[in-house]
Write an enzyme that holds these catalytic residues in place. Structure first.
Site, PDB file in Angstrom:
ATOM      1  N   ASP A  77       0.851  -1.192   0.000  1.00  9.49           N
ATOM      2  CA  ASP A  77       0.000   0.000   0.000  1.00  9.49           C
ATOM      3  C   ASP A  77       0.887   1.242   0.000  1.00  9.49           C
ATOM      4  O   ASP A  77       1.891   1.308   0.698  1.00  9.49           O
ATOM      5  CB  ASP A  77      -0.920  -0.006   1.226  1.00  9.49           C
ATOM      6  CG  ASP A  77      -2.063   0.984   1.083  1.00  9.49           C
ATOM      7  OD1 ASP A  77      -3.219   0.549   0.959  1.00  9.49           O
ATOM      8  OD2 ASP A  77      -1.792   2.216   1.091  1.00  9.49           O
ATOM      9  N   HIS A  90     -10.348  -5.123  -3.277  1.00 12.11           N
ATOM     10  CA  HIS A  90      -9.006  -5.306  -2.723  1.00 12.11           C
ATOM     11  C   HIS A  90      -9.116  -5.647  -1.249  1.00 12.11           C
ATOM     12  O   HIS A  90     -10.041  -5.220  -0.557  1.00 12.11           O
ATOM     13  CB  HIS A  90      -8.139  -4.061  -2.926  1.00 12.11           C
ATOM     14  CG  HIS A  90      -8.755  -2.787  -2.423  1.00 12.11           C
ATOM     15  ND1 HIS A  90      -9.701  -2.090  -3.133  1.00 12.11           N
ATOM     16  CD2 HIS A  90      -8.571  -2.095  -1.272  1.00 12.11           C
ATOM     17  CE1 HIS A  90     -10.074  -1.022  -2.446  1.00 12.11           C
ATOM     18  NE2 HIS A  90      -9.397  -1.004  -1.310  1.00 12.11           N
ATOM     19  N   HIS A 144      -6.979  -5.554   2.270  1.00 15.08           N
ATOM     20  CA  HIS A 144      -5.827  -5.041   3.003  1.00 15.08           C
ATOM     21  C   HIS A 144      -5.294  -6.169   3.884  1.00 15.08           C
ATOM     22  O   HIS A 144      -6.065  -6.759   4.655  1.00 15.08           O
ATOM     23  CB  HIS A 144      -6.230  -3.881   3.909  1.00 15.08           C
ATOM     24  CG  HIS A 144      -6.812  -2.697   3.196  1.00 15.08           C
ATOM     25  ND1 HIS A 144      -6.072  -1.562   2.927  1.00 15.08           N
ATOM     26  CD2 HIS A 144      -8.053  -2.461   2.700  1.00 15.08           C
ATOM     27  CE1 HIS A 144      -6.852  -0.678   2.306  1.00 15.08           C
ATOM     28  NE2 HIS A 144      -8.053  -1.200   2.155  1.00 15.08           N
TER      29      HIS A 144
HETATM   30  P1  5GP Z   1      -9.666   1.629   0.342  1.00 19.34           P
HETATM   31  O1  5GP Z   1      -9.615   2.999   0.984  1.00 19.34           O
HETATM   32  O2  5GP Z   1     -10.425   1.686  -0.969  1.00 19.34           O
HETATM   33  O3  5GP Z   1     -10.105   0.527   1.234  1.00 19.34           O
HETATM   34  O4  5GP Z   1      -8.162   1.265   0.009  1.00 19.34           O
HETATM   35  C1  5GP Z   1      -7.471   1.806  -1.048  1.00 19.34           C
HETATM   36  C2  5GP Z   1      -6.018   1.710  -0.689  1.00 19.34           C
HETATM   37  O5  5GP Z   1      -5.267   1.909  -1.873  1.00 19.34           O
HETATM   38  C3  5GP Z   1      -5.565   2.804   0.295  1.00 19.34           C
HETATM   39  O6  5GP Z   1      -5.032   2.182   1.450  1.00 19.34           O
HETATM   40  C4  5GP Z   1      -4.522   3.594  -0.484  1.00 19.34           C
HETATM   41  O7  5GP Z   1      -3.433   4.015   0.304  1.00 19.34           O
HETATM   42  C5  5GP Z   1      -4.097   2.632  -1.569  1.00 19.34           C
HETATM   43  N1  5GP Z   1      -3.679   3.252  -2.803  1.00 19.34           N
HETATM   44  C6  5GP Z   1      -4.325   4.261  -3.470  1.00 19.34           C
HETATM   45  N2  5GP Z   1      -3.666   4.567  -4.602  1.00 19.34           N
HETATM   46  C7  5GP Z   1      -2.581   3.743  -4.648  1.00 19.34           C
HETATM   47  C8  5GP Z   1      -1.508   3.601  -5.581  1.00 19.34           C
HETATM   48  O8  5GP Z   1      -1.405   4.278  -6.606  1.00 19.34           O
HETATM   49  N3  5GP Z   1      -0.574   2.652  -5.292  1.00 19.34           N
HETATM   50  C9  5GP Z   1      -0.640   1.881  -4.164  1.00 19.34           C
HETATM   51  N4  5GP Z   1       0.341   0.995  -3.977  1.00 19.34           N
HETATM   52  N5  5GP Z   1      -1.634   1.994  -3.274  1.00 19.34           N
HETATM   53  C10 5GP Z   1      -2.591   2.919  -3.506  1.00 19.34           C
END
Ligand code: 5GP
Ligand code: ZN
Length: 118
Positions: free
Chosen positions: A29, A98, A100
């Site tokens: 992440d 996704h 985590h």
């Molecule tokens: P959500 O908030 O949708 O559960 O998780 C999305 C995750 O994707 C977040 O933890 C964020 O830091 C990660 N993320 C967003 N954009 C990118 C990116 O361009 N590269 C990587 N490696 N992680 C990303």
């Protein structure tokens, strides 16, 4: 389709790969909230956990198989947590399913970590 994680799978946007097989991709992440914070995603686009069905649920099994392998290969022996955020209330920001994988710290659990319930 303009999907950030589909672009990461295709290598159009760089990422730090942790693990990959035919079905899933795992990468670090970009904004970790734990000492170990990986994202495990199906390579096929599914917009979120609310779109899991009989046709694609085998990919979710592949994600969890990968998680167990990754935990072994990365030496995660003290436990880990797998979280998927779905929709606005859960704070899903990327609309590609996704998971985590969080580890490396003793994590809290309970109402304090989820917000007020009354
Ligand atoms: P959500 O908030 O949708 O559960 O998780 C999305 C995750 O994707 C977040 O933890 C964020 O830091 C990660 N993320 C967003 N954009 C990118 C990116 O361009 N590269 C990587 N490696 N992680 C990303
Ligand atoms: Zn996608």
């Amino acid at each position: 389709m303009d999907c950030l994680f589909c672009k990461i799978v295709k290598g159009e946007i760089p990422s730090t790969k942790v693990y990959e097989n035919e079905y899933v991709y795992c990468f670090k992440d970009i904004a970790p909230i734990a000492p170990i914070h990986y994202l495990i995603i199906p390579k096929t686009h599914i917009s979120g956990a609310d779109q899991i069905n009989g046709e694609n649920s085998h990919l979710v099994a592949k994600v969890f198989e990968a998680a167990a392998e990754i935990a072994k290969s990365e030496g995660i022996t003290d436990g880990f947590r797998i979280v998927t955020n779905c929709g606005d209330n859960a704070g899903q920001t990327v609309k590609h399913l996704h998971f985590h994988l969080l580890a490396g710290v003793k994590m809290g659990w309970g109402p304090e970590s989820l917000g007020k319930i009354d």
